[in-house]
Design a protein around this motif. Structure first.
Motif, PDB file in Angstrom:
ATOM      1  N   TYR A 176       0.869  -1.315  -0.091  1.00 58.18           N
ATOM      2  CA  TYR A 176       0.062   0.147  -0.069  1.00 58.18           C
ATOM      3  C   TYR A 176       0.833   1.181   0.062  1.00 58.18           C
ATOM      4  O   TYR A 176       2.093   1.277   0.266  1.00 58.18           O
ATOM      5  CB  TYR A 176      -0.949  -0.038   1.060  1.00 58.18           C
ATOM      6  N   LYS A 177       0.380   2.160  -0.358  1.00 61.80           N
ATOM      7  CA  LYS A 177       0.920   3.640  -0.677  1.00 61.80           C
ATOM      8  C   LYS A 177       1.287   4.112   0.735  1.00 61.80           C
ATOM      9  O   LYS A 177       0.503   4.135   1.494  1.00 61.80           O
ATOM     10  CB  LYS A 177      -0.033   4.630  -1.435  1.00 61.80           C
ATOM     11  N   GLN A 178       2.796   4.635   1.006  1.00 61.06           N
ATOM     12  CA  GLN A 178       3.210   5.239   2.268  1.00 61.06           C
ATOM     13  C   GLN A 178       2.473   6.450   2.499  1.00 61.06           C
ATOM     14  O   GLN A 178       2.123   7.179   1.663  1.00 61.06           O
ATOM     15  CB  GLN A 178       4.439   5.522   2.180  1.00 61.06           C
ATOM     16  N   TYR A 203       4.928   0.547   0.482  1.00 62.83           N
ATOM     17  CA  TYR A 203       5.819   0.357  -0.641  1.00 62.83           C
ATOM     18  C   TYR A 203       6.081   1.855  -1.327  1.00 62.83           C
ATOM     19  O   TYR A 203       4.936   2.681  -1.475  1.00 62.83           O
ATOM     20  CB  TYR A 203       5.209  -0.462  -1.658  1.00 62.83           C
ATOM     21  N   LEU A 206       4.326   4.086  -4.750  1.00 64.98           N
ATOM     22  CA  LEU A 206       3.400   3.294  -5.451  1.00 64.98           C
ATOM     23  C   LEU A 206       2.241   4.190  -6.144  1.00 64.98           C
ATOM     24  O   LEU A 206       2.135   5.395  -5.657  1.00 64.98           O
ATOM     25  CB  LEU A 206       2.793   2.592  -4.342  1.00 64.98           C
ATOM     26  N   ASP A 207       1.984   3.955  -7.539  1.00 65.27           N
ATOM     27  CA  ASP A 207       1.003   4.691  -8.191  1.00 65.27           C
ATOM     28  C   ASP A 207      -0.315   4.604  -7.853  1.00 65.27           C
ATOM     29  O   ASP A 207      -1.101   5.542  -8.335  1.00 65.27           O
ATOM     30  CB  ASP A 207       1.282   4.424  -9.581  1.00 65.27           C
ATOM     31  N   LYS A 208      -0.797   3.705  -7.230  1.00 64.36           N
ATOM     32  CA  LYS A 208      -2.133   3.464  -6.512  1.00 64.36           C
ATOM     33  C   LYS A 208      -2.028   3.294  -4.971  1.00 64.36           C
ATOM     34  O   LYS A 208      -1.113   3.094  -4.663  1.00 64.36           O
ATOM     35  CB  LYS A 208      -2.869   2.193  -7.376  1.00 64.36           C
ATOM     36  N   ASN A 209      -3.060   3.183  -4.513  1.00 65.33           N
ATOM     37  CA  ASN A 209      -3.277   3.279  -3.091  1.00 65.33           C
ATOM     38  C   ASN A 209      -3.029   1.686  -2.747  1.00 65.33           C
ATOM     39  O   ASN A 209      -2.336   1.489  -1.521  1.00 65.33           O
ATOM     40  CB  ASN A 209      -4.854   3.594  -2.541  1.00 65.33           C
ATOM     41  N   LYS A 220      -3.896  -3.656  -9.238  1.00 68.81           N
ATOM     42  CA  LYS A 220      -3.844  -2.437  -8.364  1.00 68.81           C
ATOM     43  C   LYS A 220      -5.208  -1.811  -8.410  1.00 68.81           C
ATOM     44  O   LYS A 220      -5.843  -1.915  -9.250  1.00 68.81           O
ATOM     45  CB  LYS A 220      -2.971  -1.360  -9.276  1.00 68.81           C
ATOM     46  N   ASP A 222      -7.233   2.093  -6.131  1.00 64.99           N
ATOM     47  CA  ASP A 222      -7.099   2.861  -5.119  1.00 64.99           C
ATOM     48  C   ASP A 222      -8.137   2.674  -4.055  1.00 64.99           C
ATOM     49  O   ASP A 222      -8.181   3.638  -2.920  1.00 64.99           O
ATOM     50  CB  ASP A 222      -7.483   4.342  -5.888  1.00 64.99           C
TER      51      ASP A 222
END
Length: 270
Positions: A176-178, A203, A206-209, A220, A222
């Motif tokens: 998941y997005k930091q 991670y 990351l380009d998605k949540n 992937k 959001d």
């Protein structure tokens, strides 16, 4: 004066007069019927008296109303039976499909195995920091020591090199997005409760949540509540292993990047 004797007495002749037509004249006589012709309304020869011999009259049948109640019940039963049979056939066909087909059918899932990319298919053990085709990685050369994956939750990024080795063993890696909100991280963590061959970590970049991956497959999204995450875990966990049957215990438990000289001790069967 002599008298003559009377002669024989004359009897006056009588004339028979028929009935008159009402005008003093007798009605005209009717012409005689021709041989072979029958008078209108006269009974046919051979017809019995008293109405016997007449052409029978076919009785008109009056049909009653259709029994719609039983017909409706039979129709409903037939529809239900067909539905049960159809669902059974569908379940058998669906159940016989491979996990790869099921995973590929999930909207948004990328099947990297189908690409036959040598860099992703590489299963060799290598030391130090490695470069991967995808981010997060879904396969490729990796460290000899896998990351622990018995439902382990890491609060900081982990080394790709260890994580990829766990994917080789059939684990699902949830990243998941930091900076994602704590309540959303908790939702993702709950999806792993009680499930071996799963692990989770934040991670960087990351380009998605959320990004969920097994070896060769990635999803992937959001939305942490996306039902596709659960479906992906269900369809790929364990069965995606390239080296099945190896435990997720006894591996690396630390966070942070792999050290330059890290070779690890490996695991039994790795």
């Amino acid at each position: 004066m002599s008298m003559s004797s009377p002669g024989p007495e004359r009897v006056p002749s009588t004339v028979k007069v028929g009935k008159t037509s009402g005008q003093g004249k007798p009605p005209a006589s009717k012409p005689a019927a021709k041989p072979g012709s029958a008078k209108p309304g006269a009974a046919k020869p051979g017809a019995a008296k008293g109405g016997k011999g007449r052409k029978p009259v076919t009785p008109v049948k009056v049909s009653g109303g259709r029994p719609w109640g039983p017909i409706a019940v039979i129709g409903l039963v037939a529809v239900i039976a067909l539905g049960i049979v159809g669902f059974g056939v569908y379940s058998v066909v669906k159940g016989s499909r491979s996990w790869e087909d099921k995973a590929s059918d999930i909207a948004g899932v990328v099947n990297y195995r189908a690409q036959k990319n040598a860099a992703i298919d590489d299963q060799t053990h290598k030391d130090g920091t490695l470069t991967y085709v995808t981010s997060p990685p879904v396969g490729g050369a990796h460290n000899a020591t896998p990351q622990n994956c018995n439902g382990d939750v890491y609060d900081a990024p982990i080394a790709n090199e260890h994580a990829v080795h766990s994917l080789e063993h059939g684990a699902v890696w949830i990243t998941y997005k930091q900076g994602l909100a704590a309540d959303q991280v908790a939702i993702l963590q709950k999806k792993m409760e009680g499930k071996d061959y799963t692990f989770m970590s934040p991670y960087a970049g990351l380009d998605k949540n959320v990004s969920v991956q097994v070896w060769g497959f990635q999803l992937k999204t959001d939305d942490v509540n996306d039902s596709r995450i659960d479906e992906f875990i269900k369809d790929t966990r364990v069965v995606a292993a390239l080296e099945p049957g190896i435990s997720c215990s006894g591996g690396n438990t630390t966070t942070g990047p792999v050290t330059a000289a890290a070779t690890g001790t490996g695991m039994s069967g790795s």
